[in-house]
Enzyme design. Structure first.
Site, PDB file in Angstrom:
ATOM      1  N   LYS A 164       0.968  -0.757  -0.046  1.00 51.31           N
ATOM      2  CA  LYS A 164       0.081   0.201  -0.263  1.00 51.31           C
ATOM      3  C   LYS A 164       0.918   1.578   0.006  1.00 51.31           C
ATOM      4  O   LYS A 164       2.248   0.690   0.671  1.00 51.31           O
ATOM      5  CB  LYS A 164      -1.128   0.279   1.361  1.00 51.31           C
ATOM      6  CG  LYS A 164      -1.530   0.977   1.137  1.00 51.31           C
ATOM      7  CD  LYS A 164      -2.655   0.712   2.138  1.00 51.31           C
ATOM      8  CE  LYS A 164      -3.894   2.158   2.717  1.00 51.31           C
ATOM      9  NZ  LYS A 164      -4.273   1.622   3.975  1.00 51.31           N
ATOM     10  N   SER A 240      -9.462   2.089   2.743  1.00 51.65           N
ATOM     11  CA  SER A 240      -8.411   2.904   2.414  1.00 51.65           C
ATOM     12  C   SER A 240      -7.110   1.795   1.530  1.00 51.65           C
ATOM     13  O   SER A 240      -6.457   2.456   0.777  1.00 51.65           O
ATOM     14  CB  SER A 240      -7.303   3.867   3.462  1.00 51.65           C
ATOM     15  OG  SER A 240      -6.836   2.614   4.057  1.00 51.65           O
ATOM     16  N   SER A 264     -10.109   0.051   6.538  1.00 53.87           N
ATOM     17  CA  SER A 264      -9.184   0.199   5.795  1.00 53.87           C
ATOM     18  C   SER A 264      -8.670  -1.468   5.488  1.00 53.87           C
ATOM     19  O   SER A 264      -8.249  -1.164   3.865  1.00 53.87           O
ATOM     20  CB  SER A 264      -8.355   1.775   6.166  1.00 53.87           C
ATOM     21  OG  SER A 264      -8.756   2.609   5.836  1.00 53.87           O
TER      22      SER A 264
END
Lengths: 589, 589
Positions: A164, A240, A264
């Site tokens: 990420k 996210s 997330s």
């Protein structure tokens, strides 16, 4: 097929000023024309240039309703071989097994994933930093090592792993979704989790999109625009960690790292049909994440794996904790991974589950309720007990965690927006519009009081759980099955209620996502209609319900365990899956 | 012998106004005339009335230099039997064994401790809430249970346990050293640790003094005055758990609970020749402690046992964690107690210790250095490796933890002083005079930054430790031996440097206290003179050094382990004690 020219010399680290601060409206005609136009043009151009050498891997256009996850696996143009197509669909556990026996080489495995990742990027806009060459170099090194010594460097030898964007990866930018940070946070070292993966033999080749502020359950930022769900481009892959979920679910990566402070990891996993685990705070390495509010401890996020199988969640946690990360990162708990517990050692055959059908704020859409019902039937058929979970103060919990997210009134976020000359994305605006005192930060005394409220709430939920008892087994509830979100993957810019995930961040309980197939509006028979809305949020979400909207969207349920019971959660996950698998034989979906 | 009349009807819960807000100067003539006059007269009177029925247990006067710990064990006036005198000197482990076999009754054991506790109170002013009758009632119940069923109610059946004042104990006041709170915090339930002790069969009969604010390493408040060290009344028993250490070291209690956010378990244990363990934060139950700054989490205290033997520390922790307190208290870590590790399972025979001789700020007084030298010799004689521990930023660490203690600039403390019409005790004034911004609380952003600084510091110390290596064994350091304080038990109102204990709170490492006998100025031969002072603090502490001052004061060293390594610390403690015991045979002290 790729937008942006490849002729301009690559200037990866220079700061440019070609930014248009307004997020653009999503244009549905863009779906088949490559990623939506970037906002921070130089970053988008840089990415395009890094992808340009591989443009022969592209697949030709699509229709807006196409299942991209199938399209990218096409062997039609001869780029992807049938073996590669099959290989990328294996889980990490199987891949490392085949890599460790020499059945596959690291280069072979990575090449297959690179091809698919490239294609997913065409449509979903899931990648940020791209460094395929670096990955291939590392894969070659690993293959050379294996050829020379006949053994692997570690338990993840040759496994491609995606990271990420806001997680430090040595030598690469960590813009983390902020225009202000783009090109300015080149990592000089790995995050602890990345370090452990690298030592274990993992191969890195790309970072994936996260939203501006990271406080969003969909994935959009003013650098790259919006990330889309490979099963239906009109839907969000969640956030996210939405770059991760889009990439992994489309088979462009076998395993990834997400982070979860309000949902997330779980929302992206659920929206993309993947397995995800949000552990308790400080169980898995968390140092080396770049974001706002460094040092804020009222609510702390957790790193967690996003994967294609339950056993891959175990693999990830085992690799992390076998590295004794508490000697690398100060806040981590010294709790070794108990793999025997994951295998069910010490756990009785028949368990007591509770189901949260409705949190009292937003009733889930019919397919979610149907999935929970099916799970209940499957568990009961397998001899487990299933009772109802009575929700406790879910709206209060949201109000409280929201205060804890914004102790400074949102000051630091606004300053970072201003520094980058950007405006909040719609999801950030939505959450920041709820700030109680945007221009009057809490005092230390008020912060203490909010912490104390949080602790009182946590105690209340502990006691609530302690008081549960299955009438048949006499057991206290072992795990809770719950919606992950009231809807399936949401249309872009429409996610509105965090309660089903953020609640478990507030109490710090681990939660895993169990995928349960995909929604097919053609086959759908309405069984669990939405009740009359009880509030504005529910009214909005209720109004979203329309089967065609969610065509192809994955269905999932969330499994929640008690704090620090990560291994038990994975053991229960196995039991739920076994039950669902057996149930399917007599009750096909 | 007791001051205060017993004729006035007991009005325990009424609020009175007979308070004189100024702490009185300690009058040396008071040492033998019972406790120093209380400041909050009604509380002192109430205590006197509760003690009055037992006044026949008193012993007659003493000289200021007397060793009260011997005086209170006197059987001369026929009150204390020889059997009782011997009984109260047993450790808790032996007592519960004898109670569990029926060799002793709970009433018999408690009665012996009550007598000694009463006598200690005469001289040391260690008790606050007194409820001997309630304790005897409970002891009778336990004896009846044992008589009826032939078995104990739990692992601490019949064991008297003393409780520090600020810890909730059902039905009793929790004034916690604040005038404002006196009579106003009658507990309606037990703290979690107390609850577990009670369920395990412990018997409660008194609470013990803690200082105003609890942020003091000596024990004085404006309710009861000053608590004294039973080995030398001119010295402090330490703080903030000074009532506990005075009572236990004088054999008025076999086991007690302290709390430590800067040294408050370790200093009292060291100053009174006891064993003490400050565990890592959230390992042992902590809920139900009354104090300022509820909800402050930048630095969190830890509950820990104060005991008469190393094995009693293990007993306490085992009882606490066998109760699975993480299902009773939200922040607790789910880390079961590994008694096998305490017994040495999995630990190599020969370890590598490091010694912190000097923290770079205040060099310890000669007897402390001598004790460390002796420990080094004993460990080396036993085949362990001993290297030096290089101190890292000890003054910085103090400056940082001090900021974290006072994020609100001291506002809440000042408000509680004002509410009670009292002034800070000298120790509180000393620490509060150091507040950087007394009238400008830190903003949330500044609080985050301070947390981040703390985490950076913790990481630095982790890395420092990781980098250690014994040249002989090749082992990374297993444990650190260090001073607990630069001096032995301090004369009242003179404690000035927290660094040797608060440092380990800042990094959250467990620390245990190992007593090593008592200081005898007659037999003392100066071996390790103080160097020239490097700063004002060291100048003051250096100037204190004078052998006669510390007559009878216990000597101790601190043993520090890595975070969450409580069991390893106790296992190492056993090894250190074995080494010292063996060394004594060839090198008598």
């Amino acid at each position: 097929m790729l937008h942006g020219g490849a002729s301009e010399p690559l200037q990866p680290r220079a700061r440019r000023s070609h930014l248009s601060p307004q997020p653009r409206a999503l244009d549905s005609t863009q779906y088949c024309d490559g990623p939506p136009a970037g906002i921070l043009q130089w970053k988008v151009d840089e990415r395009a240039q890094r992808l340009a050498p591989y443009k022969s891997w592209a697949v030709d256009g699509c229709g807006a309703g196409d299942d991209i996850s199938q399209l990218v696996l096409s062997t039609k143009n001869g780029v992807l071989t049938a073996e590669e197509r099959d290989l990328v669909q294996l889980d990490a556990t199987e891949l490392v097994k085949r890599l460790s026996t020499g059945q596959y080489t690291a280069v072979q495995v990575l090449t297959a994933f690179l091809k698919v990742a490239f294609r997913l990027q065409q449509f979903t806009n899931c990648l940020t930093e791209v460094f395929f060459g670096e990955g291939l170099d590392r894969a070659k090194e690993l293959d050379a090592h294996f050829a020379k010594y006949g053994k692997v460097v570690g338990p993840l030898h040759g496994l491609p792993v995606s990271i990420k964007d806001h997680i430090l990866l040595k030598g690469h930018d960590t813009s983390a979704g902020y225009v202000a940070w783009a090109g300015k946070k080149i990592a000089d070292k790995d995050a602890v989790a990345v370090h452990i993966l690298r030592e274990a033999g993992a191969v890195f080749y790309a970072k994936t999109a996260n939203p501006q502020t990271l406080l969003a359950l969909e994935t959009e930022n003013n650098i790259y625009g919006t990330t889309r769900n490979p099963f239906n481009l009109k839907l969000s892959p969640g956030g996210s960690s939405g770059g991760e979920s889009a990439l992994i679910s489309g088979h462009g990566s076998p395993l990834g790292i997400g982070t979860d402070i309000g949902g997330s990891v779980r929302i992206p996993a659920a929206f993309c049909g993947l397995y995800g685990l949000k552990p308790s705070v400080a169980r898995l390495p968390h140092a080396g994440l770049v974001g706002s509010h460094d040092g804020m401890e009222a609510i702390i996020g957790a790193v967690g794996p996003i994967a294609k199988s339950a056993r891959d969640l175990n693999l990830f946690c085992k690799v992390m904790l076998d590295a004794e990360p508490w000697f690398l990162e100060a806040p981590l708990l010294r709790m070794p991974w108990r793999e025997d517990v994951v295998r069910g050692v010490g756990m009785p055959e028949k368990l007591c589950f509770a189901i949260l059908w409705d949190d009292g704020v937003v009733h889930p859409h019919p397919p979610i309720t149907a999935a929970l019902k099916r799970t209940k039937q499957a568990l009961e058929a397998a001899g487990h007990e299933v009772i109802d979970w009575e929700p406790v103060d879910d709206q209060f919990a949201w109000n409280l965690i929201h205060k804890l997210y914004f102790l400074d009134g949102g000051k630091e976020y606004r300053e970072t927006f201003a520094e980058g000359g950007e405006k909040p994305i719609p999801a950030a605006r939505w959450i920041m519009d709820q700030i109680e005192r945007p221009h009057e930060p809490y005092t230390p005394g008020e912060c203490f009081e909010l912490n104390a409220q949080r602790e009182a709430f946590r105690l209340k939920i502990i006691q609530h759980w302690n008081a549960t008892k299955g009438p048949k087994t006499g057991r206290r509830v072992d795990g809770i099955l719950a919606p992950t979100h009231p809807t399936l993957a949401t249309p872009h810019r429409t996610i509105r209620w965090w309660g089903y995930t953020s609640y478990w961040n507030l109490v710090d309980y681990p939660g895993a996502i169990i995928p349960m197939g995909k929604f097919d509006p053609e086959a759908y028979v309405e069984t669990d209609p939405m009740p009359a809305p009880r509030n504005e949020t529910e009214k909005f979400i209720s109004s979203q319900w329309s089967p065609p909207t969610y065509s192809g969207a994955p269905v999932a349920v969330q499994l929640v365990g008690r704090r620090h019971h990560e291994e038990e959660v994975l053991a229960m996950l196995n039991k739920v899956e076994d039950a669902l698998e057996n149930y399917k034989k007599s009750h096909p979906m």
